[in-house]
Structures are given as C-alpha cells and as structure tokens.
Design an enzyme around this catalytic site. Structure first.
Site, PDB file in Angstrom:
ATOM      1  N   ARG A 133     -26.327  16.132   0.519  1.00 23.41           N
ATOM      2  CA  ARG A 133     -26.550  14.756   0.026  1.00 23.41           C
ATOM      3  C   ARG A 133     -26.105  14.547  -1.418  1.00 23.41           C
ATOM      4  O   ARG A 133     -26.568  13.648  -2.102  1.00 23.41           O
ATOM      5  CB  ARG A 133     -28.009  14.334   0.155  1.00 23.41           C
ATOM      6  N   LYS A 155     -14.469   6.972  -7.540  1.00 26.99           N
ATOM      7  CA  LYS A 155     -14.080   6.676  -6.157  1.00 26.99           C
ATOM      8  C   LYS A 155     -13.582   7.969  -5.525  1.00 26.99           C
ATOM      9  O   LYS A 155     -12.652   8.599  -6.044  1.00 26.99           O
ATOM     10  CB  LYS A 155     -12.935   5.662  -6.137  1.00 26.99           C
ATOM     11  N   GLU A 197       1.179   3.977 -13.633  1.00 26.86           N
ATOM     12  CA  GLU A 197      -0.223   3.516 -13.716  1.00 26.86           C
ATOM     13  C   GLU A 197      -0.625   3.284 -15.177  1.00 26.86           C
ATOM     14  O   GLU A 197      -1.478   2.450 -15.476  1.00 26.86           O
ATOM     15  CB  GLU A 197      -1.175   4.533 -13.065  1.00 26.86           C
ATOM     16  N   LYS A 239      -9.378   2.549 -18.309  1.00 22.01           N
ATOM     17  CA  LYS A 239      -9.941   2.773 -16.973  1.00 22.01           C
ATOM     18  C   LYS A 239     -11.471   2.849 -17.070  1.00 22.01           C
ATOM     19  O   LYS A 239     -12.198   2.256 -16.264  1.00 22.01           O
ATOM     20  CB  LYS A 239      -9.367   4.045 -16.360  1.00 22.01           C
ATOM     21  N   GLU A 249     -16.700  -2.209  -7.703  1.00 18.89           N
ATOM     22  CA  GLU A 249     -15.733  -3.196  -7.253  1.00 18.89           C
ATOM     23  C   GLU A 249     -16.417  -4.421  -6.666  1.00 18.89           C
ATOM     24  O   GLU A 249     -16.118  -4.855  -5.557  1.00 18.89           O
ATOM     25  CB  GLU A 249     -14.807  -2.566  -6.200  1.00 18.89           C
ATOM     26  N   ARG A 254     -12.618  -4.725 -11.436  1.00 15.93           N
ATOM     27  CA  ARG A 254     -11.941  -3.504 -11.002  1.00 15.93           C
ATOM     28  C   ARG A 254     -10.739  -3.814 -10.121  1.00 15.93           C
ATOM     29  O   ARG A 254      -9.772  -3.055 -10.065  1.00 15.93           O
ATOM     30  CB  ARG A 254     -12.940  -2.582 -10.277  1.00 15.93           C
ATOM     31  N   ASN A 258      -5.563  -3.252  -9.118  1.00 13.47           N
ATOM     32  CA  ASN A 258      -4.649  -3.314  -7.959  1.00 13.47           C
ATOM     33  C   ASN A 258      -3.329  -4.001  -8.297  1.00 13.47           C
ATOM     34  O   ASN A 258      -2.505  -4.224  -7.405  1.00 13.47           O
ATOM     35  CB  ASN A 258      -5.303  -4.057  -6.790  1.00 13.47           C
ATOM     36  N   HIS A 261      -0.152  -3.195  -6.485  1.00 12.67           N
ATOM     37  CA  HIS A 261      -0.495  -2.347  -5.350  1.00 12.67           C
ATOM     38  C   HIS A 261      -0.381  -3.048  -3.993  1.00 12.67           C
ATOM     39  O   HIS A 261      -0.282  -2.379  -2.973  1.00 12.67           O
ATOM     40  CB  HIS A 261      -1.904  -1.767  -5.511  1.00 12.67           C
ATOM     41  N   HIS A 265       1.637  -0.858  -1.652  1.00 11.88           N
ATOM     42  CA  HIS A 265       1.122  -0.230  -0.424  1.00 11.88           C
ATOM     43  C   HIS A 265       1.989  -0.569   0.779  1.00 11.88           C
ATOM     44  O   HIS A 265       2.227   0.275   1.646  1.00 11.88           O
ATOM     45  CB  HIS A 265      -0.316  -0.689  -0.155  1.00 11.88           C
ATOM     46  N   HIS A 278       3.683   7.211  -4.893  1.00  9.15           N
ATOM     47  CA  HIS A 278       2.798   6.065  -5.080  1.00  9.15           C
ATOM     48  C   HIS A 278       3.169   5.270  -6.339  1.00  9.15           C
ATOM     49  O   HIS A 278       3.329   4.048  -6.286  1.00  9.15           O
ATOM     50  CB  HIS A 278       1.349   6.572  -5.149  1.00  9.15           C
TER      51      HIS A 278
END
Ligand SMILES: NC(=O)c1ccc[n+]([C@@H]2O[C@H](COP(=O)([O-])OP(=O)(O)OC[C@H]3O[C@@H](n4cnc5c(N)ncnc54)[C@H](O)[C@@H]3O)[C@@H](O)[C@H]2O)c1
Ligand SMILES: [Zn+2]
Length: 372
Positions: A133, A155, A197, A239, A249, A254, A258, A261, A265, A278
């Site tokens: 956990r 994340k 980035e 960041k 988010e 946040r 993107n 992106h 993507h 990426h």
C-alpha cells in the site's frame, strides 16, 4: 582551494523544494556526482533496505557509484535490472518487481531508488505506490526529460496493451537526486528531445527563461555546467510550481504542461512510438499550437517564429512527418474517446504565458504556414 573556485563549485549545487505540505521533498541538482546520494536517502527515510531499480546499461554505468554510496551510508542495497524500453513499463514487470521486493525482505520502511530515465521512474514509482500500500521512493533521473519533467510531480504509471500510462497512481518521491554527470552518456538526440520539454516550460510559464534558452541553448546541449545547472534548476522550479498549484490535475494549471502534446501524442501514435521520440513529437506539436494560437488571434505575430528558431537550433523537428489529417484526427479522438468532442487545447497568449481553449480535433489540425 581558492575562494573563487570554491564559489564556483558552490554554484553548481542547488536544492529546490517541492512544496506539498507533508509530501514536500527536495530536488538536489549537482555536477558533483552520486556520492552524496546514500546520506541523503538515509536522512530522508527510516529505511534499512533499499532496492535500486534500473536498466542494464544504466546499471553498468552508474549502478556501482549508487550502490557504494548507499552502502557507505549504512543501507542494505540490492540492484534489480529490468529490460530497457517503454514496453517494459507494464503490469507483468510490476509483478516481477513485487516478487523481487519480497525475496529481498523489503518492508514498509524500505525505499526504492529509480535509477534511469522516465520509463524506470514511472515503473518504479508505480511499484512504490502500490507495494504494501505504498512505500517511499527516490528518483535518480538520468535523462534530461526525466530530470525536468517525469521525475517531479508524483505521476506514476504503467502502460496497457490498449494505450500508454492507462494505469497509475499519484505518489510523490521523497527525494529527487539529479547528477548532471550522468548526461554525458546520453545521446545528443535524446538530449534534444529533453530540451523540448525545457523549451515548453519557458514557452508556457516564463519569458525570461525562454530568453535565457535563446542565449544559452548550445551551451546547455554541450553540458557546460555554468549553463546546464541553472537551466535545470529553473526548469525544475517551474515544474515544481505547477505541481504545487495543481498536484492532482484538478484546477487546470497542470494541464498547461500538455502544451504541444495533443498533436504530439497523435503523431507518436501514428508513427508507432518507434521512429520518433516523445520530445520530437512535442516539438512539432508545440510549433503547431503556437501557429494555431496566432491564427486564432490569441498570440501576437512572431510568437511561432521565435519558437521555431529555438527548436531548430536544438535540431528538433518542426514539420509533421507524413502528414495525414485523417489519421491525426482519429488519434486525437481516440485520446478523448468521443467523436466530435472538444479537446482542452493549450494555446500561447505570448511567449511565457499559456491558457486552455476548447477546440474540436478538426479545429486543432495543422494550418499550413500560408494560412497564418
Ligand atoms: N511521470 C511523468 O510525469 C512523466 C512525464 C513525462 C514522461 N514520462 C514517461 O517517461 C518515459 C520517457 O522517459 P525518457 O525520455 O527518459 O525515456 P527512457 O526512460 O525510455 O530513456 C530513453 C533511453 O535512454 C537511455 N538512457 C537513460 N539515461 C541515459 C544516460 N544517462 N546515458 C545513456 N543512455 C541513457 C535509456 O536506457 C533508454 O534507452 C515514458 O515512459 C513517459 O511516459 C512520465
Ligand atoms: Zn511530455
């Protein structure tokens, strides 16, 4: 040592705090190696056992220094290698990690160390979030992308056969240790992709930072510590600030990360994730978004050109390879599950400031340069 040299060396170590109440943690950036890592881990946790998760090539290069440092701090350290490549970021691999943790006797006070790029960080972070956990973990990012982006913010995720990052958890690390020396082995193409980035952070958040990148991007690419360390520091601070304002988010802040992106993507999906990195896809996506922002009258003329010049100097692609409007629309719709639904699309108001607008995939699609 002369006072001058002393001062210079001091400048090359920075500590930033990610402010999240009880989940706060430091990001330590330095060009002074991995030696201090063990002490830092021992100070930040109650662990006696540590498992270092890495890929074989990184383990061979940097694993020795990491293990020595952990053991010198009195920790019992084990190294676990996982195969390289994003296809390793899956639930089968997580299960193998749990087994190894049990074999090594890791308990709730034990700590995991992710040594590698964002793939290792996401996989290890997810294992740390779920084993017993949740146990503490430390990020030791070794790619530019993971230093300023993936390792900060908590994340964690693994991929499913149907898509990337579909299973995950928010789980903050207790320490991020950035040794800029590890970047010397990172191929230039990966360095450029990481810079995408960093450029993104400047474009959405900080015009002065963007201007600094315009002045110093070659020095950063050449890993000159006098440019690299401050640029990493500011990138991490941005960041950290975005994450502080919107850890899960929820408020939309946040989501500004993107930028570039949505189309990025779609391009990655269409290219099968193999032939394009990426950061390269994000580069194309950012430039498109900047052009779109101008075409919509949201950003002043010249915004996209400035971005394009910087991306080009970093040898990043700016034009869509094999442009296929239908495939890109389809990929964006899969992303959002519903045909015709609107996408929260990040636009620039100017260099240093971004916001989200709602557009359909067809509205997002590339405008040709002469349409601007
Ligand atoms: N959690 C987040 O917020 C977040 C954000 C962005 C990306 N990600 C994830 O990060 C991953 C991409 O990260 P990445 O770009 O670091 O890729 P990666 O971890 O796959 O690393 C790229 C390649 O570089 C190699 N490498 C790493 N460090 C090296 C070094 N110092 N010298 C030589 N080779 C080195 C790796 O072994 C790998 O082959 C994806 O899985 C993505 O989903 C997560
Ligand atoms: Zn990204």
């Amino acid at each position: 040592m002369s006072a001058r040299k002393n001062k210079k060396e001091k400048q090359l170590k920075r500590t930033i705090r990610v402010d999240l109440g009880q989940r706060s943690y430091p990001i330590r950036i330095g060009s002074d190696g991995l030696d201090g890592l063990g002490e830092a881990v021992a100070t930040r946790t109650n662990a006696t056992r540590v498992a270092v998760v890495t890929v074989p090539s990184i383990g061979r290069r940097y694993g020795g220094a990491v293990m020595r440092s952990l053991r010198a701090a009195g920790l019992k350290a084990h190294r676990i290698d996982v195969p390289d490549g994003d296809s390793t970021k899956n639930l089968g691999q997580v299960r193998k990690l749990y087994d190894a943790f049990l074999d090594w006797g890791l308990d709730r006070k034990s700590v995991l160390v992710a040594l590698g790029g964002g793939m290792v960080g996401d996989l290890t972070g997810f294992a740390a979030a779920t084993y017993l956990r949740g146990i503490p973990f430390v990020q030791v990012p070794t790619t530019l992308l993971s230093m300023v982006d993936a390792s900060i913010g908590g994340k964690t995720a693994v991929n499913l056969p149907k898509g990337k990052n579909l299973v995950g958890a928010f789980h903050q690390p207790c320490l991020v240790w950035i040794d800029t020396g590890t970047l010397t082995s990172l191929p230039r193409r990966d360095r450029s992709a990481g810079m995408a980035e960093i450029v993104k952070a400047g474009a959405i958040w900080d015009a002065r930072y963007f201007a600094r990148l315009e002045r110093e991007c070659e020095a950063v690419m050449d890993l000159d510590p006098a440019s690299l360390v401050p640029v990493l520091e500011r990138g991490c601070r941005i960041k950290a600030e975005v994450v502080r304002q919107d850890e899960r988010e929820e408020s939309g802040v946040r989501a500004l990360l993107n930028f570039g992106h949505t189309l990025g993507h779609a391009i990655e999906t269409q290219m099968g994730y193999r032939r394009i990195l990426h950061g390269e896809a994000v580069s194309i996506g950012m430039l498109h978004a900047a052009r779109r922002s101008q075409a919509l009258g949201l950003a002043p003329a010249g915004t996209a050109d400035r971005l394009e010049d910087l991306l080009a100097r970093l040898r990043l692609p700016t034009e869509i390879p094999r442009y296929d409007r239908k495939a890109h629309i389809a990929a964006m719709q899969v992303d959002k599950k519903r045909v015709g639904s609107k996408i929260h699309y990040v636009v620039l108001r100017r260099i240093g400031r971004a916001e989200t607008v709602e557009l359909t995939p067809a509205e997002i699609l590339p405008v040709r340069r002469r349409d601007q």
